[in-house]
Design a protein around this motif. Structure first.
Motif, PDB file in Angstrom:
ATOM      1  N   CYS A  22       0.855  -1.188   0.000  1.00 59.61           N
ATOM      2  CA  CYS A  22       0.000   0.000   0.000  1.00 59.61           C
ATOM      3  C   CYS A  22       0.893   1.239   0.000  1.00 59.61           C
ATOM      4  O   CYS A  22       1.766   1.379   0.870  1.00 59.61           O
ATOM      5  CB  CYS A  22      -0.919   0.012   1.213  1.00 59.61           C
ATOM      6  N   LEU A  23       0.682   2.114  -0.973  1.00 58.18           N
ATOM      7  CA  LEU A  23       1.455   3.339  -1.098  1.00 58.18           C
ATOM      8  C   LEU A  23       0.520   4.518  -1.294  1.00 58.18           C
ATOM      9  O   LEU A  23      -0.535   4.381  -1.913  1.00 58.18           O
ATOM     10  CB  LEU A  23       2.411   3.270  -2.291  1.00 58.18           C
ATOM     11  N   ALA A  24       0.908   5.668  -0.791  1.00 57.34           N
ATOM     12  CA  ALA A  24       0.153   6.894  -1.014  1.00 57.34           C
ATOM     13  C   ALA A  24       1.138   8.045  -1.164  1.00 57.34           C
ATOM     14  O   ALA A  24       2.082   8.174  -0.386  1.00 57.34           O
ATOM     15  CB  ALA A  24      -0.809   7.168   0.136  1.00 57.34           C
ATOM     16  N   GLY A  25       0.913   8.866  -2.179  1.00 62.20           N
ATOM     17  CA  GLY A  25       1.781  10.002  -2.423  1.00 62.20           C
ATOM     18  C   GLY A  25       1.262  10.824  -3.584  1.00 62.20           C
ATOM     19  O   GLY A  25       0.123  10.653  -4.028  1.00 62.20           O
ATOM     20  N   ASN A  26       2.118  11.702  -4.098  1.00 63.35           N
ATOM     21  CA  ASN A  26       1.751  12.585  -5.196  1.00 63.35           C
ATOM     22  C   ASN A  26       2.277  12.058  -6.525  1.00 63.35           C
ATOM     23  O   ASN A  26       3.438  11.630  -6.610  1.00 63.35           O
ATOM     24  CB  ASN A  26       2.303  13.992  -4.966  1.00 63.35           C
ATOM     25  N   ILE A  27       1.441  12.127  -7.552  1.00 66.32           N
ATOM     26  CA  ILE A  27       1.857  11.726  -8.889  1.00 66.32           C
ATOM     27  C   ILE A  27       2.807  12.778  -9.457  1.00 66.32           C
ATOM     28  O   ILE A  27       2.510  13.971  -9.440  1.00 66.32           O
ATOM     29  CB  ILE A  27       0.638  11.539  -9.806  1.00 66.32           C
ATOM     30  N   GLY A  28       3.965  12.315  -9.956  1.00 67.81           N
ATOM     31  CA  GLY A  28       4.995  13.252 -10.381  1.00 67.81           C
ATOM     32  C   GLY A  28       4.755  13.895 -11.731  1.00 67.81           C
ATOM     33  O   GLY A  28       5.083  15.056 -11.939  1.00 67.81           O
TER      34      GLY A  28
ATOM     35  N   CYS B 275      -9.181  10.139 -14.158  1.00 68.05           N
ATOM     36  CA  CYS B 275      -9.271  10.938 -12.934  1.00 68.05           C
ATOM     37  C   CYS B 275      -7.952  11.195 -12.218  1.00 68.05           C
ATOM     38  O   CYS B 275      -7.929  11.939 -11.238  1.00 68.05           O
ATOM     39  CB  CYS B 275     -10.265  10.298 -11.964  1.00 68.05           C
ATOM     40  N   LEU B 276      -6.844  10.620 -12.689  1.00 66.74           N
ATOM     41  CA  LEU B 276      -5.556  10.869 -12.052  1.00 66.74           C
ATOM     42  C   LEU B 276      -4.702  11.748 -12.943  1.00 66.74           C
ATOM     43  O   LEU B 276      -4.641  11.538 -14.159  1.00 66.74           O
ATOM     44  CB  LEU B 276      -4.822   9.551 -11.762  1.00 66.74           C
ATOM     45  N   HIS B 277      -4.040  12.711 -12.328  1.00 68.56           N
ATOM     46  CA  HIS B 277      -3.253  13.678 -13.086  1.00 68.56           C
ATOM     47  C   HIS B 277      -1.988  14.032 -12.308  1.00 68.56           C
ATOM     48  O   HIS B 277      -1.835  13.669 -11.138  1.00 68.56           O
ATOM     49  CB  HIS B 277      -4.064  14.944 -13.365  1.00 68.56           C
ATOM     50  N   LYS B 278      -1.106  14.745 -12.954  1.00 66.88           N
ATOM     51  CA  LYS B 278       0.097  15.244 -12.297  1.00 66.88           C
ATOM     52  C   LYS B 278      -0.287  16.017 -11.038  1.00 66.88           C
ATOM     53  O   LYS B 278      -1.142  16.892 -11.060  1.00 66.88           O
ATOM     54  CB  LYS B 278       0.860  16.159 -13.252  1.00 66.88           C
ATOM     55  N   GLY B 279       0.328  15.642  -9.922  1.00 67.91           N
ATOM     56  CA  GLY B 279       0.054  16.307  -8.656  1.00 67.91           C
ATOM     57  C   GLY B 279      -1.052  15.675  -7.841  1.00 67.91           C
ATOM     58  O   GLY B 279      -1.209  16.014  -6.669  1.00 67.91           O
ATOM     59  N   SER B 280      -1.834  14.765  -8.425  1.00 70.03           N
ATOM     60  CA  SER B 280      -2.907  14.115  -7.666  1.00 70.03           C
ATOM     61  C   SER B 280      -2.329  13.371  -6.473  1.00 70.03           C
ATOM     62  O   SER B 280      -1.288  12.712  -6.576  1.00 70.03           O
ATOM     63  CB  SER B 280      -3.677  13.128  -8.545  1.00 70.03           C
ATOM     64  N   LYS B 281      -3.004  13.458  -5.341  1.00 64.39           N
ATOM     65  CA  LYS B 281      -2.641  12.681  -4.165  1.00 64.39           C
ATOM     66  C   LYS B 281      -3.481  11.407  -4.190  1.00 64.39           C
ATOM     67  O   LYS B 281      -4.706  11.460  -4.118  1.00 64.39           O
ATOM     68  CB  LYS B 281      -2.900  13.472  -2.888  1.00 64.39           C
ATOM     69  N   VAL B 282      -2.817  10.269  -4.289  1.00 62.43           N
ATOM     70  CA  VAL B 282      -3.526   9.016  -4.517  1.00 62.43           C
ATOM     71  C   VAL B 282      -3.018   7.925  -3.586  1.00 62.43           C
ATOM     72  O   VAL B 282      -1.839   7.882  -3.236  1.00 62.43           O
ATOM     73  CB  VAL B 282      -3.374   8.577  -5.998  1.00 62.43           C
ATOM     74  N   THR B 283      -3.931   7.068  -3.164  1.00 60.63           N
ATOM     75  CA  THR B 283      -3.605   5.877  -2.381  1.00 60.63           C
ATOM     76  C   THR B 283      -3.831   4.658  -3.259  1.00 60.63           C
ATOM     77  O   THR B 283      -4.876   4.548  -3.916  1.00 60.63           O
ATOM     78  CB  THR B 283      -4.487   5.770  -1.130  1.00 60.63           C
ATOM     79  N   LEU B 284      -2.856   3.743  -3.273  1.00 59.76           N
ATOM     80  CA  LEU B 284      -2.951   2.561  -4.117  1.00 59.76           C
ATOM     81  C   LEU B 284      -2.629   1.318  -3.310  1.00 59.76           C
ATOM     82  O   LEU B 284      -1.748   1.324  -2.446  1.00 59.76           O
ATOM     83  CB  LEU B 284      -1.980   2.647  -5.299  1.00 59.76           C
ATOM     84  N   THR B 285      -3.336   0.239  -3.599  1.00 57.48           N
ATOM     85  CA  THR B 285      -3.050  -1.055  -2.992  1.00 57.48           C
ATOM     86  C   THR B 285      -2.878  -2.086  -4.090  1.00 57.48           C
ATOM     87  O   THR B 285      -3.532  -2.007  -5.139  1.00 57.48           O
ATOM     88  CB  THR B 285      -4.165  -1.501  -2.031  1.00 57.48           C
TER      89      THR B 285
END
Length: 227
Positions: free
Chosen positions: A107-113, A159-169
């Motif tokens: 599980c990771l969460a962060g900002n899309i570069g 729905c995901l773009h540069k800078g989006s804060k996203v959680t992924l599993t």
């Protein structure tokens, strides 16, 4: 909020070793996991170094089945062509299972570069790739590669773009290939995601275009502790 947790099963690949560093003693061992690719158990096992900067008194013999829980770290060494990963279990755990088991959860969460890249391919599932940044210190950032397939890849593209804060599993995977120039072995790791959600969003299908402005073009701040 940054999230980084992996739980993965394997066998101890060698004795636990220790090394004195400026900030204390580091303990580490090699974890051997069946090849983390879409086709299981083909080729040599994946080898992941696990380490702790805290006190570690467990006795682990080579071949012992274990489950390791910790943070997945990304490293780069000038002697290697590709980034590689280690597991920091300083605030995690190493559980001896007695019998081999199959566990691989990340599980990771962060900002899309940067803007995700999506490929629509005939007779093959849609593929979306991007990287997320997770701060590991005041001036350090790990960049993790993310892969999504099929309908999830199509949803991510919307729905995901540069800078989006996203959680992924999902699961940790290792891709292997031969270099086209000299046929030397190459490898890279990624989180192959089964689910994702925008942080602060109502659901994982919503499009938050306002988050694009928070993206970053910083280069990966890889480190190598040389142990």
């Amino acid at each position: 909020m940054a999230i980084n947790q992996i739980t993965i099963a394997g066998t101890v690949g060698g004795p636990v070793q220790s090394k004195q560093q400026d900030n204390g003693t580091i303990h580490y061992f090699l974890l051997s996991v069946p090849w983390l690719d879409r086709d299981k158990n083909l080729g040599a096992p994946t080898q992941i170094q696990c380490f702790a900067r805290s006190q570690f008194n467990q006795t682990l013999s080579p071949g012992t089945p274990v489950i390791v829980t910790g943070n997945l770290r990304v490293y780069k060494n000038p002697q290697r062509k590709d980034p590689y990963v280690r597991i920091d279990f300083s605030y995690g755990a190493v559980e001896v299972t007695g019998t081999p088991t199959s566990i691989n959860m990340l599980c990771l969460a962060g900002n899309i570069g940067k803007e995700p890249e999506t490929k629509y391919r005939e007779n093959s599932p849609t593929l979306t790739k991007f990287s997320i940044a997770i701060k590991t210190g005041q001036d350090a950032t790990d960049w993790h590669d993310i892969v999504l397939w099929g309908k999830r890849a199509e949803s991510a593209q919307k729905c995901l773009h540069k800078g989006s804060k996203v959680t992924l599993t999902g699961i940790l995977k290792e891709e292997r290939w031969a270099d086209k120039t000299d046929q030397s072995p190459r490898a890279r790791f990624n989180l192959t995601a089964s689910n994702f959600a925008l942080q602060g969003g109502s659901n994982n299908q919503s499009n938050n275009g306002q988050q694009q402005s928070s993206g970053t073009n910083r280069q990966p701040a890889y480190t190598d502790d040389a142990f």
